[in-house]
Design a protein around this motif. Structure first.
Motif, PDB file in Angstrom:
ATOM      1  N   ARG A   1      43.107  48.094  40.218  1.00  0.00           N
ATOM      2  CA  ARG A   1      42.234  47.868  39.066  1.00  0.00           C
ATOM      3  C   ARG A   1      42.866  46.891  38.078  1.00  0.00           C
ATOM      4  NH1 ARG A   1      40.949  53.365  38.039  1.00  0.00           N
ATOM      5  NH2 ARG A   1      39.208  53.821  39.365  1.00  0.00           N
ATOM      6  N   GLU A   2      44.192  46.953  37.974  1.00  0.00           N
ATOM      7  CA  GLU A   2      44.897  46.042  37.060  1.00  0.00           C
ATOM      8  C   GLU A   2      45.083  44.656  37.679  1.00  0.00           C
ATOM      9  OE1 GLU A   2      48.502  48.196  36.234  1.00  0.00           O
ATOM     10  OE2 GLU A   2      47.422  49.811  35.199  1.00  0.00           O
TER      11      GLU A   2
ATOM     12  N   LEU B   1      45.748  45.565  45.934  1.00  0.00           N
ATOM     13  CA  LEU B   1      44.415  45.135  46.389  1.00  0.00           C
ATOM     14  C   LEU B   1      44.393  44.966  47.905  1.00  0.00           C
ATOM     15  CD1 LEU B   1      43.601  42.541  43.589  1.00  0.00           C
ATOM     16  CD2 LEU B   1      42.217  44.537  44.141  1.00  0.00           C
ATOM     17  N   ALA B   2      45.474  44.389  48.444  1.00  0.00           N
ATOM     18  CA  ALA B   2      45.545  44.165  49.892  1.00  0.00           C
ATOM     19  C   ALA B   2      45.566  45.494  50.646  1.00  0.00           C
ATOM     20  CB  ALA B   2      46.784  43.325  50.228  1.00  0.00           C
ATOM     21  N   VAL B   3      46.258  46.499  50.083  1.00  0.00           N
ATOM     22  CA  VAL B   3      46.289  47.822  50.727  1.00  0.00           C
ATOM     23  C   VAL B   3      44.872  48.407  50.772  1.00  0.00           C
ATOM     24  CG1 VAL B   3      47.068  50.226  50.466  1.00  0.00           C
ATOM     25  CG2 VAL B   3      48.691  48.348  50.129  1.00  0.00           C
ATOM     26  N   LEU B   4      44.148  48.334  49.657  1.00  0.00           N
ATOM     27  CA  LEU B   4      42.794  48.911  49.622  1.00  0.00           C
ATOM     28  C   LEU B   4      41.846  48.164  50.560  1.00  0.00           C
ATOM     29  CD1 LEU B   4      41.975  49.978  45.968  1.00  0.00           C
ATOM     30  CD2 LEU B   4      42.841  51.333  47.869  1.00  0.00           C
TER      31      LEU B   4
ATOM     32  N   LEU C   1      35.588  47.560  46.146  1.00  0.00           N
ATOM     33  CA  LEU C   1      36.565  46.753  46.870  1.00  0.00           C
ATOM     34  C   LEU C   1      36.714  47.236  48.310  1.00  0.00           C
ATOM     35  CD1 LEU C   1      38.745  44.511  46.278  1.00  0.00           C
ATOM     36  CD2 LEU C   1      40.341  46.422  46.386  1.00  0.00           C
ATOM     37  N   MET C   2      36.849  48.569  48.478  1.00  0.00           N
ATOM     38  CA  MET C   2      36.966  49.119  49.829  1.00  0.00           C
ATOM     39  C   MET C   2      35.673  48.929  50.601  1.00  0.00           C
ATOM     40  SD  MET C   2      39.176  52.565  49.363  1.00  0.00           S
ATOM     41  CE  MET C   2      38.740  53.277  50.927  1.00  0.00           C
ATOM     42  N   LEU C   3      34.557  49.129  49.909  1.00  0.00           N
ATOM     43  CA  LEU C   3      33.267  49.041  50.606  1.00  0.00           C
ATOM     44  C   LEU C   3      32.969  47.613  51.059  1.00  0.00           C
ATOM     45  CD1 LEU C   3      30.885  51.522  48.787  1.00  0.00           C
ATOM     46  CD2 LEU C   3      32.467  51.879  50.665  1.00  0.00           C
ATOM     47  N   GLU C   4      33.441  46.639  50.273  1.00  0.00           N
ATOM     48  CA  GLU C   4      33.233  45.241  50.672  1.00  0.00           C
ATOM     49  C   GLU C   4      33.860  44.960  52.034  1.00  0.00           C
ATOM     50  OE1 GLU C   4      34.720  41.847  48.167  1.00  0.00           O
ATOM     51  OE2 GLU C   4      33.361  42.863  46.758  1.00  0.00           O
ATOM     52  N   SER C   5      35.119  45.357  52.215  1.00  0.00           N
ATOM     53  CA  SER C   5      35.728  45.093  53.519  1.00  0.00           C
ATOM     54  C   SER C   5      35.138  45.997  54.599  1.00  0.00           C
ATOM     55  CB  SER C   5      37.256  45.166  53.492  1.00  0.00           C
ATOM     56  OG  SER C   5      37.738  46.037  52.551  1.00  0.00           O
ATOM     57  N   ALA C   6      34.694  47.206  54.218  1.00  0.00           N
ATOM     58  CA  ALA C   6      34.039  48.076  55.201  1.00  0.00           C
ATOM     59  C   ALA C   6      32.738  47.429  55.700  1.00  0.00           C
ATOM     60  CB  ALA C   6      33.743  49.436  54.583  1.00  0.00           C
TER      61      ALA C   6
END
Ligand SMILES: [Zn+2]
Length: 314
Positions: free
Chosen positions: A219-220, A226-229, A264-269
């Motif tokens: 979030r920050e 971000l890459a992990v998520l 963020l997670m849903l975008e890559s999903a």
């Protein structure tokens, strides 16, 4: 008429009086006791406190773990062993003195999103709840899929990599081992070891990195977090692509406490679904965040409360 929904979690029991429109009218919370007797009396007390002053027609208690419906019994609950092996309806109904339904907690969350949340207006929905583990619930043709014994819908324990990490269930490479809150924490600790000068790496030198640290740092704007998520989101998408192929849902709803920065997670999903799922299902499906929030457990449970004839009360 109103009903009471009860969400039995590993740390707290939440009960709420829910109106026919899905609104929370009254509620009560107690810590979850770790012995069977105290656990049962805690549920009874939560129901009694929540319904105080309201006209109520029925109660549904949503419980964590694998359910054997015919006995209203949880046969396995990794985070709440005290609930295992109890004939819940037989024990609780005489004390609550209202028609009582017992359901799996993620099935209830799925039903809540279907009736009152992100899946409203659809007939085919897959719900995935990301927490310490991964729970699932499936609505097909407007009906909850329970399977032959009531233990169906365990979407977190689909194997997505045969030799993958050990899952809490004992199997290897389950979706849960790649995309749960626990998995986010584990992957973050690996990355922290590989990148000791990153913010995650420096945090890991002070204390154990947890899933929520990753969410906060992402979030920050921290690139490594971000890459992990994103990576975890891709694993999630690999699982979801399979569910899209199998169930052809109109909507996949993703909820649960480990969602953190959900989009963020849903975008890559979503990207994985586009690559891996087959048309026309992949073109139809919408992947959405759950909308009922912290009350999803009690609202979902309430929506599954039945009268003595087996008809839903809401
Ligand atoms: Zn598993």
């Amino acid at each position: 008429m109103n009903v009471v929904g009860v969400d039995v979690g590993a740390t707290k029991i939440a009960a709420g009086v829910i109106s026919p429109e899905g609104k929370v009218l009254g509620s009560a919370r107690y810590p979850t006791a770790k012995t069977p007797e105290k656990l049962l009396s805690g549920i009874v007390r939560a129901v009694s406190d929540a319904r105080d002053g309201f006209a109520v027609e029925g109660v549904c208690v949503a419980v964590p773990g694998l359910l054997l419906s015919q006995d209203s019994m949880v046969v396995y609950s990794p985070n709440l062993h005290a609930i295992e092996g109890i004939r819940l309806k037989d024990e609780l109904e005489p004390k609550i003195k209202l028609p009582l339904t017992i359901e799996n907690d993620n099935s209830a969350a799925a039903w809540g999103e279907f009736r009152f949340g992100a899946g409203r207006g659809t007939n085919h929905l897959v719900f995935v709840g990301l927490g310490t583990g991964i729970g699932g619930g499936i609505v097909i043709h407007g009906q909850l899929l329970r399977g032959a014994q009531g233990a169906g819908g365990e979407l977190g324990h689909v194997t997505i990599q045969a030799a993958g990490p050990r899952c809490a269930c004992g199997n290897r490479g389950c979706l849960e081992a790649f995309a749960s809150g626990t998995a986010i924490g584990r992957r973050a600790r690996e990355v922290a070891g590989e990148r000791p000068n990153s913010v995650l790496g420096r945090l890991a030198a002070e204390r154990e990195v947890l899933g929520e640290d990753v969410t906060r740092l992402a979030r920050e704007g921290d690139e490594v977090a971000l890459a992990v998520l994103k990576e975890v989101g891709r694993w999630l998408g690999i699982g979801l692509a399979g569910f899209v192929n199998v169930f052809n849902p109109e909507v996949v709803v993703v909820g649960g406490g480990a969602m953190g920065d959900g989009e963020l997670m849903l975008e890559s999903a979503r990207e994985e679904i586009q690559v891996r799922a087959r048309p026309p299902g992949r073109d139809l499906v919408e992947v959405k965040e759950a909308t009922l929030g912290p009350d999803s457990g009690v609202i979902g449970a309430a929506a599954l409360a039945k009268d003595h004839s087996g008809a839903y009360l809401l």
